[in-house]
Enzyme design. Structure first.
Site, PDB file in Angstrom:
ATOM      1  N   ARG A 160       0.769  -1.164  -0.028  1.00 57.15           N
ATOM      2  CA  ARG A 160      -0.217  -0.188  -0.053  1.00 57.15           C
ATOM      3  C   ARG A 160       1.009   1.203  -0.046  1.00 57.15           C
ATOM      4  O   ARG A 160       0.347   2.234   0.527  1.00 57.15           O
ATOM      5  CB  ARG A 160      -1.075   0.006   1.347  1.00 57.15           C
ATOM      6  N   SER A 209     -10.651   2.006   2.378  1.00 56.50           N
ATOM      7  CA  SER A 209     -10.006   1.721   3.716  1.00 56.50           C
ATOM      8  C   SER A 209      -9.265   2.714   4.312  1.00 56.50           C
ATOM      9  O   SER A 209      -8.627   3.352   3.658  1.00 56.50           O
ATOM     10  CB  SER A 209      -9.199   0.603   3.357  1.00 56.50           C
ATOM     11  N   GLU A 280      -4.130   4.365   5.437  1.00 60.34           N
ATOM     12  CA  GLU A 280      -3.942   3.920   4.374  1.00 60.34           C
ATOM     13  C   GLU A 280      -4.358   5.435   3.396  1.00 60.34           C
ATOM     14  O   GLU A 280      -3.724   5.374   2.297  1.00 60.34           O
ATOM     15  CB  GLU A 280      -4.635   2.943   3.740  1.00 60.34           C
TER      16      GLU A 280
END
Length: 293
Positions: A160, A209, A280
């Site tokens: 990520r 997310s 994130e």
């Protein structure tokens, strides 16, 4: 190409929050993108790209930047043998559709990522066991200093994240896929979309997310659920009652409300599990929640 001033970014983010950009432009070619970057350099302002506005929290007071949204040939998609060549502004859904038509598999995971290929490279977006690092052959990155084609390793793609910085724009990507019957691609996509719809608040305004999954037996969502945070609300934002790793705009939310929820979530996760959750989502001229002491 037009450089508009004071464009509200709330209309360009999936959470529906954020103040105005000092400048806003929609480059459609490499030449226009280079023009935009020169424009920003001459005025001493930073550059950011919004993509489709997911995975992004923008300061409520606005941003002193040139904000770009790529269009035209910078969002086009073409098939070249077993490769997909796409502009950085191409929606993942469009890329996946073209791949399925061409009988090219390996990008099905992106059906769960409501963003663009440029954003996907920026954060090495992934879902259901797949990510951009697995399929990216190279990306054309343009900045005020010039442009260059970079591979996954040169981009520093990891879980990520990448090594890209604001001011570096992913203008084009080349994805290396593999032959697969279109019916199989469709079946996999339908299955993954059903799983996503069953688990996530797909009918609500979110930015995706919130936290990366920690090195723990529990995912971030399960951890926050165990902390009793489902439905917890601050201002107009609330932690999703359906999936605790999502923040919803419950009506009149501000970016600061979402940040406050993130701070509370990190505090409780640390107190109960001793885990420092890492966000994130990307912050644009917004103060990030401090580490939990």
């Amino acid at each position: 190409m037009r450089f508009d001033e004071g464009v509200p970014l709330a209309r360009h983010t999936t959470l529906g929050t954020g103040g105005p950009a000092r400048f806003f432009a929609r480059p459609e070619t490499i030449g226009e993108l280079e023009e935009a970057l020169r424009f920003a350099r001459e005025r001493g302002v930073a550059v950011a790209v919004v993509g489709l506005g997911s995975n992004l929290l923008v300061a409520d007071g606005g941003v002193d930047r040139l904000v770009l949204r790529l269009g035209g040939e910078l969002s086009a998609v073409a098939v070249d043998g077993e490769r997909i060549v796409a502009g950085g502004g191409a929606p993942n859904a469009v890329v996946l559709h073209r791949a399925r038509e061409a009988g090219l598999g390996g990008f099905e995971f992106a059906c769960a990522i409501p963003g663009t290929t440029g954003g996907g490279v920026w954060m090495n977006a992934g879902a259901y066991g797949g990510d951009f690092a697995q399929v990216l052959e190279r990306a054309l990155v343009v900045s005020a200093a010039g442009s260059s084609w970079l591979t996954s390793s040169q981009l520093g793609l990891a879980y990520r994240r990448s090594d890209l910085k604001h001011g570096q724009v992913v203008a084009r990507v080349e994805l290396r896929l593999a032959r697969r019957p279109p019916d199989e691609i469709k079946a996999t996509t339908v299955e993954l979309q059903a799983r996503r719809k069953a688990a996530q608040p797909t009918n609500k305004r979110t930015f995706g997310s919130v936290f990366k999954n920690p090195d723990h037996e529990l995912t971030a969502g399960r951890m926050l659920e165990a902390c009793g945070l489902k439905g917890h609300r601050i201002g107009g934002a609330q932690i999703s009652p359906k999936h605790a790793n999502f923040i919803e705009n419950a009506g009149g939310a501000r970016s600061e409300d979402a940040v406050a929820l993130m701070s509370e979530a990190r505090r409780r996760a640390f107190e109960q599990f001793g885990v420092q959750l890492r966000h994130e989502v990307e912050f644009l001229d917004l103060s990030e929640p401090p580490p939990v002491a």
